[in-house]
Design a protein around this motif. Structure first.
Motif: not given
Ligand SMILES: Nc1ncnc2c1ncn2[C@@H]1O[C@H](COP(=O)(O)OP(=O)(O)OP(=O)(O)O)[C@@H](O)[C@H]1O
Ligand SMILES: [Mg+2]
Length: 865
Positions: A586, A591, A600, A602, A604, A620, A622-627, A699, A735, A767
């Motif tokens: 990623v 981004l 850029t 972030v 962790n 929330p 789209m906040s980046g949990k899965s990432t 999830e 969630h 993030h």
């Molecule tokens: N550490 C980070 N720094 C910058 N952008 C990030 C970071 N982590 C995630 N993102 C951005 O946020 C998007 C969503 O991330 P992710 O799918 O991990 O969210 P999520 O919390 O798992 O969402 P959901 O709850 O819908 O599954 C990514 O596609 C990426 O663009």
């Protein structure tokens, strides 16, 4: 009565019922009957017919033999097997040219370049499953790699599936459908191979014969009967399809899956190791980020490493030392990589030579590749401090082979062996004599007319050539009486006679047969040269392995520098500590934040140990949990293949397995309900993980109703936490905000959430993973970013407000909370009174005075019951 050729065809076809037979007739490969119909359709070529007996014609479809490779490739891709039936020799016996099948081409035994991907192995694999044990063997006949293993497990099908997913073979053979069962979903071309081919005694004998040994114990096969059976079947299958390929299967590597990290099919897919979830092999996969290899061998080796992370600190440190050495030596590294650019696929080329299918330019490519070796050796040796040379292993310049190729093969040889000019002048006296003889003869014939006119005094004497008589001397009838006695009359024309002389015929012979003889001799010499090179195959293959290792290490060094990776510190403890870690894939992507501005990645931190065993991550959409979850898993995996990792610091206790489960939403499965799949996979994790495993649950439980989902999520966390055989480091993204309650009762659970900044009505995802639980979803906010019409978003906000205000909603929230805390009581606390639980669970802050009063009334009422 059918023709003899027809009878010959039918008897050959009978031996290859399941296979399309390419029957060589002159310059064509012909197919007949049903084969012809199928081939004509698959290749879109004309279906004709051939007379095979009086009043009988059969369907026929043919392709020119020189274009066969392409057509065969298309047939193999369409799922056919092709038997190549050649004419043996050119002399008919009893009026019939003998023919036999020289090779059978199947997906797992192709050697044709255009059917092979450079950076991937092409494996033929055999599986045999008996009760709780399985044998797997595989071979890549283009590289000579041959390996076998035996495994045992109560869930043997899972292990088999894992291994087959790793190998991604082009073709599978099994003795029975049951052995194929686990691999069935993978959609790999599969053949049932006769039972008796897998028979233990028979298989053992076949292997012993092949390796010419009296016992297989030297291979480490004792006590592994199923490995023997699978390996024996593979050898027989190769013998039947590609006999020449047997020559260079000189080693059998008996391995144990225990020495590698256990990665199941779902995890390999979820982590997008070599392919993205959507199936692409391009950007998006880890391999795509890590692969800066230059040679095909290096590319294949990196792929192998990626699918087989190691479990041994020393072995990994040897790899990391090499990467570090190359990362620290920029000049040397860039020199090495420049030199590697001239290295061709030495491994496959060597095997082509051993198999007798090498072409002149293949030898040139071997020569060119070996030319790079002394330079590379010199560079490596200059980096003595790093033990790089030890890591890389035996590099042989193979000077003998290089000189042989340079001396034997001409500068610009034809692409095929059916043309002359392959062998360099000066290499063979015999060949030179043929060429010189022909040249001299041509000169002699060219000068003959003048010489004979002079000698005979016949001014009109001519030297000519025709197809029937070859070269002749022509004298007009007017001069007949001056014709010398040694002229032999051959033909009389209206006013001239044509003659030959024995000498002229001799020279003619030299000229006319020269090409044919040159071709014969060149082909013979080429074969001899190939045989000599094949004799050096061991050295060549060792060299290509060493070049592959060097290429991979240099590639990892290159990537580490380009992306600011750090060398991971590996240990066998149970902690995992990452500082400023990033997701390797990623972070490479462009981004954008919610306003569409470029941002850029972030970084962790992660701090896991037996104490902080389970991290529950809320936040929330789209906040980046899965990432974040995948980032941790990928970094551990990268460290365990010997790569540097995207972080400022990484201390990693080696893990024996990585399990990932991704909630249903991302995946599409055929036939099974998504929730079912999720539960089956979760069950597998719970039965197989150990305290050294890393579990990533994203999830899980989402695919069902809130309460069921919550209850399952909670129970899974508890089970991992409390079962001493599991206690695996776990990252759990959810969630269900209610799940954060779990940390109150389970001491090794930690809550984290993804930070959010609210600026007025604007929500900004930071993030950043921070301690503590989250309590809002911001789902509507995400809907807005996604472009849902404003009217819908506004209405949703309105509804949400109403809902949050309603008693019904709070009751549900309450119930959810009770699912969590209620379960908790029954598991961990002595029986308490439900009334006390309920009082404890009250959220007084969120009650209106009236509600509080009502609740009090109800409690009193229940206390009196
Ligand atoms: N550490 C980070 N720094 C910058 N952008 C990030 C970071 N982590 C995630 N993102 C951005 O946020 C998007 C969503 O991330 P992710 O799918 O991990 O969210 P999520 O919390 O798992 O969402 P959901 O709850 O819908 O599954 C990514 O596609 C990426 O663009
Ligand atoms: Mg997610």
């Amino acid at each position: 009565m059918s023709t003899p050729v027809r009878r010959q065809y039918l008897s050959i076809k009978k031996q290859y019922p399941e296979t399309v037979v390419f029957f060589r007739l002159g310059d064509f490969y012909e197919t007949f009957d049903d084969d012809a119909k199928a081939v004509a359709k698959a290749l879109d070529i004309v279906l004709t017919s051939r007379r095979v007996a009086k009043n009988q014609r059969v369907p026929m479809a043919g392709i020119p033999h020189h274009a066969a490779e392409n057509y065969i490739a298309r047939l193999i891709r369409a799922g056919f097997k092709v038997a190549i039936c050649e004419q043996i020799g050119s002399q008919p016996i009893n009026g019939l040219v003998p023919r036999e099948v020289t090779r059978v081409i199947t997906p797992g035994t192709v050697v044709e370049g255009n059917l092979l991907a450079d950076n991937e192995n092409n494996y033929l694999a055999a599986i045999i499953i008996r009760q709780q044990r399985a044998g797997i063997a595989y071979v890549d006949i283009t590289t000579g790699e041959f390996a076998a293993t035996q495994m045992e497990n109560t869930n043997i099908e899972r292990l088999v599936l894992n291994e087959i997913t790793r190998l991604k073979p082009a073709e599978l053979i099994t003795p029975d459908a049951a052995s194929h069962q686990p691999a069935a979903p993978l959609n790999i071309p599969h053949s049932l191979y006769e039972d008796w081919r897998f028979d233990l005694d028979h298989a053992r004998r076949e292997l012993q014969n092949h390796f010419d040994v009296a016992t297989l114990n030297g291979f480490g096969l004792q006590g592994k009967p199923l490995a023997v059976q699978a390996a024996g079947a593979v050898i027989q299958y190769v013998a039947q399809t590609q006999k020449q390929a047997l020559n260079h299967i000189t080693r059998l590597n008996v391995y144990s899956t225990d020495s590698f990290m256990d990665l199941d099919a779902a995890t390999r897919r979820n982590l997008e190791l070599t392919e993205t979830i959507r199936g692409g092999s391009g950007p998006g996969s880890l391999l795509h980020v890590l692969d800066k290899t230059i040679t095909a061998m290096g590319g294949r080796l990196l792929r192998t490493w990626l699918h087989q992370p190691l479990l041994n600190v020393e072995a990994l440190n040897r790899r990391l030392d090499a990467v570090a050495a190359l990362a620290g030596a920029t000049l040397a590294r860039s020199d090495i990589r420049t030199r590697l650019k001239t290295v061709a696929d030495l491994e496959r080329l060597t095997n082509r030579v051993s198999q007798g299918i090498a072409l002149p330019r293949d030898l040139q490519a071997i020569g060119r590749s070996l030319d790079a070796v002394p330079d590379i050796q010199a560079i490596i040796n200059a980096e003595a401090a790093a033990n790089l040379a030890d890591f890389v292993g035996q590099l042989h310049p193979c000077n003998d082979v290089v000189s042989l190729i340079n001396a034997a093969i001409s500068d610009e040889p034809p692409a095929v062996l059916s043309k002359v000019g392959v062998i360099r002048p000066g290499f063979s006296a015999e060949l030179d004599a043929i060429i010189a003889g022909s040249r001299d003869a041509k000169v002699w014939v060219a000068g003959l007319e003048a010489v004979e006119r002079e000698r005979t005094g016949i001014p009109s004497l001519k030297v000519g050539f025709n197809k029937v008589f070859g070269y002749y001397l022509e004298v007009t009838k007017a001069h007949s009486e001056r014709v010398p006695p040694e002229y032999i009359r051959k033909q009389t024309l209206v006013n001239a006679e044509r003659y030959i002389t024995p000498e002229l015929k001799e020279y003619e012979n030299l000229i006319l047969n020269a090409d044919e003889r040159q071709l014969d001799v060149e082909q013979r010499i080429f074969k001899e040269v190939c045989a000599q090179i094949a004799a050096a195959a061991e050295r060549l293959l060792a060299t290509s392995r060493a070049l592959a290792r060097l290429d991979v290490a240099a590639s990892l060094a290159e990537v580490a520098l380009a992306n600011n990776y750090v060398r991971p510190q590996l240990h066998t403890g149970d902690s995992l500590h990452l500082v400023n870690a990033r997701h390797p894939v990623v972070e490479q992507m462009p981004l954008r934040d919610a306003d569409g501005l470029a941002t850029t990645f972030v970084p962790n931190d992660t701090q896991m140990s037996a104490e902080a065993l389970i991290h529950v991550i809320t936040g929330p959409n789209m906040s980046g949990k899965s990432t974040y979850l995948r980032q941790v898993a990928l970094i551990v995996l990268m460290a365990q293949i010997g790569s540097f990792v995207p972080a400022d610091r990484a201390d990693i206790g080696l893990v024996d397995r990585i399990f990932t489960r991704i909630g249903a939403q991302d995946e599409i499965h055929a036939g099974q309900s998504t929730f079912m799949v999720e539960m089956v996979e979760t069950a597998a994790i719970l039965s197989q993980s150990t305290p050294r495993s890393l579990i990533v649950l994203d999830e899980v439980g989402r695919g069902t109703s809130t309460y069921d989902g919550l209850a399952i999520a909670r129970a899974v966390v508890e089970y991992i936490h409390n079962n001493p055989n599991i206690r695996a480091k776990t990252l759990f993204a959810t969630h269900y905000h209610e799940l954060v309650e779990v940390a109150k009762t389970l001491p090794h659970v930690r809550n984290y959430n993804v930070a959010v900044a609210e600026e007025g009505s604007r929500v900004v995802f930071l993030h950043k993973i921070v301690p503590g639980g989250a309590d809002r979803s911001y789902g509507i906010h995400v809907a807005q970013i996604a472009g849902i019409p404003k009217a819908v978003v506004d209405r949703a906000n309105e509804l949400l407000e109403q809902l949050e205000g309603s008693a019904d909603f709070r009751e549900q929230k309450e119930k959810a909370r009770r699912v969590i805390s209620g379960v908790q009581m029954s598991f961990f606390a002595p029986e308490t009174h439900p009334l006390i639980d309920d009082i404890k669970a009250l959220d007084i802050d969120s009650m209106s005075p009236l509600e509080a009063l009502n609740t009090l009334y109800k409690l009193k009422q229940r206390a009196e019951e």
